[in-house]
Design a protein around this motif. Sequence first.
Motif, mmCIF file in Angstrom:
data_model
loop_
_atom_site.group_PDB
_atom_site.id
_atom_site.type_symbol
_atom_site.label_atom_id
_atom_site.label_comp_id
_atom_site.label_asym_id
_atom_site.label_seq_id
_atom_site.Cartn_x
_atom_site.Cartn_y
_atom_site.Cartn_z
ATOM 1 N N UNK A 80 0.841 -1.183 0.000
ATOM 2 C CA UNK A 80 0.000 0.000 0.000
ATOM 3 C C UNK A 80 0.884 1.244 0.000
ATOM 4 N N UNK A 81 0.305 2.368 -0.353
ATOM 5 C CA UNK A 81 1.047 3.632 -0.302
ATOM 6 C C UNK A 81 1.091 4.146 1.128
ATOM 7 N N UNK A 82 2.104 4.899 1.437
ATOM 8 C CA UNK A 82 2.182 5.554 2.734
ATOM 9 C C UNK A 82 2.674 4.672 3.859
ATOM 10 N N UNK A 83 3.824 4.028 3.678
ATOM 11 C CA UNK A 83 4.406 3.241 4.770
ATOM 12 C C UNK A 83 4.922 4.205 5.824
ATOM 13 N N UNK A 84 4.509 4.005 7.064
ATOM 14 C CA UNK A 84 4.960 4.882 8.135
ATOM 15 C C UNK A 84 6.140 4.296 8.901
ATOM 16 N N UNK A 85 6.197 2.954 9.030
ATOM 17 C CA UNK A 85 7.333 2.339 9.717
ATOM 18 C C UNK A 85 7.427 0.864 9.365
ATOM 19 N N UNK A 86 8.620 0.325 9.583
ATOM 20 C CA UNK A 86 8.891 -1.093 9.369
ATOM 21 C C UNK A 86 9.570 -1.611 10.621
#
Length: 141
Positions: free
Chosen positions: A30-36
């Motif tokens: 998805x678009x908009x990864x905030x953290x991993x």
Amino acid sequence: MRKILLSFILFFCALFLFACQSQEKQMTMLNGISSISVSESDGYGGINENYVTTIDKDTIISRFEEIFKNAEGKKQKVDVGTEKPDYDILIRYENGETHGLHLVLGNTREKSRVMYVGHENNVFDISPEGTKVLRGVLDNQ
């Protein structure tokens, strides 16, 4: 005439089915990864929530995202009884959704494999170049 038309239709149906099965899949991100968040894996089927690192820098997130989007998918039998992934990865998106992944990290100049948690027979191969980048990031965390 009917036999020729029927043969013609059957031929194109078979051709269509063959073409659909030979296509490789790509990972859906998805678009908009905030953290991993990354943890050492306890095995297939779930995510170890004792994270060793959480990545929130845009440049590193972009690297991970590019590597995963370029991974080539295929059906592959994974022996979940004897093999164990190296890492569990939780991808958090800005909209609150998440993806859980298992990563089998290859050695230098080898492919790595990644799969969605719960879908271990849908394996995505990461190129040796991608493995090098992942090793560089994960070894420095």
